[in-house]
Design an enzyme around this catalytic site. Structure first.
Site, PDB file in Angstrom:
ATOM      1  N   HIS A   4     -11.987   5.943   2.303  1.00 54.18           N
ATOM      2  CA  HIS A   4     -12.023   7.143   3.144  1.00 54.18           C
ATOM      3  C   HIS A   4     -11.838   8.408   2.325  1.00 54.18           C
ATOM      4  CE1 HIS A   4      -7.579   6.936   2.785  1.00 54.18           C
ATOM      5  NE2 HIS A   4      -7.806   5.637   2.762  1.00 54.18           N
ATOM      6  N   HIS A  24      -7.146  10.125   6.644  1.00 50.52           N
ATOM      7  CA  HIS A  24      -8.533   9.760   6.907  1.00 50.52           C
ATOM      8  C   HIS A  24      -9.271  11.027   7.324  1.00 50.52           C
ATOM      9  CE1 HIS A  24      -8.306   5.305   6.653  1.00 50.52           C
ATOM     10  NE2 HIS A  24      -7.031   5.574   6.795  1.00 50.52           N
ATOM     11  N   GLU A  67      -6.650  -0.802  -4.289  1.00 48.71           N
ATOM     12  CA  GLU A  67      -7.030   0.568  -3.912  1.00 48.71           C
ATOM     13  C   GLU A  67      -6.675   1.596  -4.985  1.00 48.71           C
ATOM     14  OE1 GLU A  67      -5.034   2.117  -0.408  1.00 48.71           O
ATOM     15  OE2 GLU A  67      -6.612   3.613  -0.081  1.00 48.71           O
ATOM     16  N   GLU A 127     -11.084   1.184  -1.320  1.00 50.45           N
ATOM     17  CA  GLU A 127     -10.160   0.068  -1.095  1.00 50.45           C
ATOM     18  C   GLU A 127     -10.840  -1.184  -0.555  1.00 50.45           C
ATOM     19  OE1 GLU A 127      -7.158   0.796   1.963  1.00 50.45           O
ATOM     20  OE2 GLU A 127      -8.088   2.724   2.388  1.00 50.45           O
ATOM     21  N   ASP A 173       0.857  -1.182   0.000  1.00 51.05           N
ATOM     22  CA  ASP A 173       0.000   0.000   0.000  1.00 51.05           C
ATOM     23  C   ASP A 173       0.895   1.235   0.000  1.00 51.05           C
ATOM     24  OD1 ASP A 173      -1.913   1.973   0.522  1.00 51.05           O
ATOM     25  OD2 ASP A 173      -3.131   0.611   1.731  1.00 51.05           O
ATOM     26  N   ASP A 191      -3.411   7.596  -2.725  1.00 54.05           N
ATOM     27  CA  ASP A 191      -3.315   6.394  -1.893  1.00 54.05           C
ATOM     28  C   ASP A 191      -3.716   5.218  -2.795  1.00 54.05           C
ATOM     29  OD1 ASP A 191      -3.482   4.551   0.191  1.00 54.05           O
ATOM     30  OD2 ASP A 191      -5.091   5.595   1.271  1.00 54.05           O
TER      31      ASP A 191
HETATM   32 MN    MN Z   1      -3.774   2.740   1.138  1.00 56.87          MN
HETATM   33 MN    MN Z   2      -6.439   4.133   1.996  1.00 60.62          MN
END
Ligand code: MN
Ligand code: MN
Length: 298
Positions: free
Chosen positions: A154, A162, A283, A188, A83, A94
């Site tokens: 998020h 977040h 994601e 995600e 990630d 992200d």
């Molecule tokens: Mn991530």
């Molecule tokens: Mn994330």
């Protein structure tokens, strides 16, 4: 650069790193080597990591990053979630990919990828987040797997991973927020096998940290350390190994311990599948605008 250009740049770099990671054979590499090579390439491209690269193996769904000197090695039948976060002036992309050299993992990985693909295809401004969750769960169920219900996408904000709104990976009931034009969101899906719990619990390892309060502790060296962290990371997550250019490991651990205890710093526990089943993740970060939706990490 305006915020849109920052998002485009962060998205492009995050996507390049993810695809490079997807193509690589990781067997025999250490988690430390994987984290550090991705993080240093992000910097070479003129951006910064938005958080330590997460390298979560097998039943660990998220929030593990390499420790200093981490010798954990990727094995033939491991399934590894990588990630990656990239920030440009605090605007974050992200994105994540799941890799394995074991062909038996393919259907699980593909389930997460398909659910994500469907979610980003339909996501647009003014859509309810619950609508996205419903589609994600449907794809995962149809492919014979189970979504992790207590992990979600998020909203993102400048220097904030977040930002308060969650995008579910399951059907939810009740009221749901609506995606806002000009705001970025990470979507995600996390997927486990049918015999999994479909819920993650917190493990005992905590090796990702973030400042949650700048209230002085009135301990001189601790407050100096807090200022140092703030100047380097603001409210973004960081790893212990990121501090070792400037501090001895034992000293960094001690200062972090004090700040964690005083609740100036939050430490993120690793998240483990409830029945210790394997987990895959995919994601993307999207930016819905009124005219169209940009998939920043496509
Ligand atoms: Mn991530
Ligand atoms: Mn994330």
């Amino acid at each position: 650069m305006d915020f849109f250009e920052c998002y485009l740049k962060a998205g492009k770099i995050a996507s390049e790193q993810r695809e490079k990671t997807r193509r690589k054979d990781h067997v025999g590499r250490t988690l430390l080597e994987i984290c550090e090579s991705i993080e240093s390439e992000i910097k070479e491209k003129g951006a910064m990591p938005a958080f330590p690269v997460n390298v979560s193996l097998n039943d660990v769904a998220a929030h593990y990053t390499a420790e200093p000197g981490d010798e954990t090695t990727v094995k033939e039948n491991d399934i590894l979630k990588i990630d990656i976060g990239v920030q440009v002036e605090g605007y974050i992309a992200d994105t994540a990919v799941t890799v394995s050299s074991d062909p038996q993992m393919e259907t699980l990985i593909r389930s997460a990828e398909s659910a994500l693909g469907e979610a980003v295809r339909i996501a647009r401004a003014n859509m309810k987040a619950s609508e996205i969750g419903r589609h994600i769960e449907d794809v995962i169920s149809r492919t014979g797997f189970k979504p992790i219900q207590n992990l979600s996408g998020h909203s993102l904000a400048q220097y904030t991973i977040h930002a308060g709104k969650s995008i579910p990976n399951i059907r939810t009931i009740g009221t749901s927020f609506v995606l806002t034009s000009g705001h970025a969101y990470a979507i995600e899906p996390f997927v486990t096998t049918k015999d999994g719990h479909g819920v993650v619990y917190e493990g005992s390892i905590r090796n990702i940290f973030a400042i949650i309060s700048r209230k002085p502790t009135k301990i001189q060296d601790v407050d100096n350390f807090l200022t140092y962290l703030w100047n380097k990371f603001r409210t973004l997550p960081f790893a212990l190994r990121w501090l070792l250019h400037d501090l001895e490991e034992a000293e960094a651990r001690r200062l972090l311990g004090v700040l964690t205890k005083k609740r100036n710093v939050h430490s993120y526990p690793i998240l483990i599948e409830g029945k210790n089943r394997l987990v895959a993740q995919a994601e993307h970060t999207i930016l819905p605008l009124n005219s169209s939706t940009h998939i920043l990490t496509i």
